[in-house]
Design a protein around this motif. Structure first.
Motif, PDB file in Angstrom:
ATOM      1  N   LEU A 174     -13.624  59.620  19.849  1.00 21.04           N
ATOM      2  CA  LEU A 174     -12.384  58.859  19.799  1.00 21.04           C
ATOM      3  C   LEU A 174     -12.142  58.294  21.185  1.00 21.04           C
ATOM      4  N   LYS A 175     -12.320  56.986  21.326  1.00 23.87           N
ATOM      5  CA  LYS A 175     -12.124  56.351  22.629  1.00 23.87           C
ATOM      6  C   LYS A 175     -10.654  56.401  23.014  1.00 23.87           C
ATOM      7  N   ALA A 176     -10.400  56.586  24.297  1.00 26.96           N
ATOM      8  CA  ALA A 176      -9.029  56.613  24.807  1.00 26.96           C
ATOM      9  C   ALA A 176      -8.492  55.193  24.851  1.00 26.96           C
ATOM     10  N   ALA A 177      -7.176  55.057  24.644  1.00 25.53           N
ATOM     11  CA  ALA A 177      -6.548  53.743  24.708  1.00 25.53           C
ATOM     12  C   ALA A 177      -6.597  53.242  26.137  1.00 25.53           C
ATOM     13  N   PRO A 178      -6.775  51.942  26.326  1.00 26.88           N
ATOM     14  CA  PRO A 178      -6.803  51.411  27.695  1.00 26.88           C
ATOM     15  C   PRO A 178      -5.446  51.581  28.365  1.00 26.88           C
ATOM     16  N   ARG A 179      -5.491  51.858  29.667  1.00 26.83           N
ATOM     17  CA  ARG A 179      -4.250  52.057  30.415  1.00 26.83           C
ATOM     18  C   ARG A 179      -3.592  50.719  30.676  1.00 26.83           C
ATOM     19  N   ARG A 180      -2.273  50.688  30.521  1.00 22.14           N
ATOM     20  CA  ARG A 180      -1.489  49.489  30.804  1.00 22.14           C
ATOM     21  C   ARG A 180      -0.935  49.610  32.220  1.00 22.14           C
ATOM     22  N   HIS A 181      -1.164  48.599  33.027  1.00 23.85           N
ATOM     23  CA  HIS A 181      -0.630  48.596  34.389  1.00 23.85           C
ATOM     24  C   HIS A 181       0.788  48.033  34.338  1.00 23.85           C
ATOM     25  N   THR A 182       1.709  48.788  34.843  1.00 20.56           N
ATOM     26  CA  THR A 182       3.097  48.319  34.862  1.00 20.56           C
ATOM     27  C   THR A 182       3.477  47.939  36.285  1.00 20.56           C
ATOM     28  N   ALA A 183       4.254  46.875  36.385  1.00 24.36           N
ATOM     29  CA  ALA A 183       4.714  46.425  37.696  1.00 24.36           C
ATOM     30  C   ALA A 183       5.845  47.334  38.167  1.00 24.36           C
ATOM     31  N   THR A 184       5.775  47.738  39.397  1.00 28.53           N
ATOM     32  CA  THR A 184       6.834  48.589  39.957  1.00 28.53           C
ATOM     33  C   THR A 184       7.718  47.744  40.853  1.00 28.53           C
ATOM     34  N   GLY A 185       8.996  47.988  40.792  1.00 32.49           N
ATOM     35  CA  GLY A 185       9.871  47.283  41.722  1.00 32.49           C
ATOM     36  C   GLY A 185      10.994  46.593  41.123  1.00 32.49           C
TER      37      GLY A 185
END
Length: 95
Positions: free
Chosen positions: A84-95
């Motif tokens: 079961l492949k892991a879901a791709p990580r979503r990069h969130t903008a900080t700030g």
């Protein structure tokens, strides 16, 4: 003249076989255990030389127990759905 004595050497115990198994393990699929196989190249003149067939191993980001982990897996296991492949990580903008 008296016979010459050899210097005593300290006995060095060899490490247990388990130590070697961990370090010298062949590249193998971590799901099915598929690893290299050995055979012969056979020429037209029927000369035989040793050769290897290596499995197609890929590093896959897999979900294990709810956590992501990188495993070395053969493409047959990936294709057949044993992993079961892991879901791709979503990069969130900080700030």
């Amino acid at each position: 003249m008296p016979p010459r004595r050899l210097a005593a050497r300290p006995h060095v115990a060899s490490p247990p076989a388990a130590c070697y198994a961990a370090r010298l393990m062949a590249r193998a699929c971590e799901i099915c255990g598929k690893q290299r196989s050995v055979g012969h190249n056979v020429s037209h003149a029927n000369n035989k030389t040793k050769r290897l067939w290596r499995p197609n191993l890929q590093q896959v980001h897999v979900t294990v127990g709810g956590n992501g982990k990188r495993l070395l897996v053969c493409t047959r296991c990936v294709r057949s759905g044993r992993v079961l492949k892991a879901a791709p990580r979503r990069h969130t903008a900080t700030g």
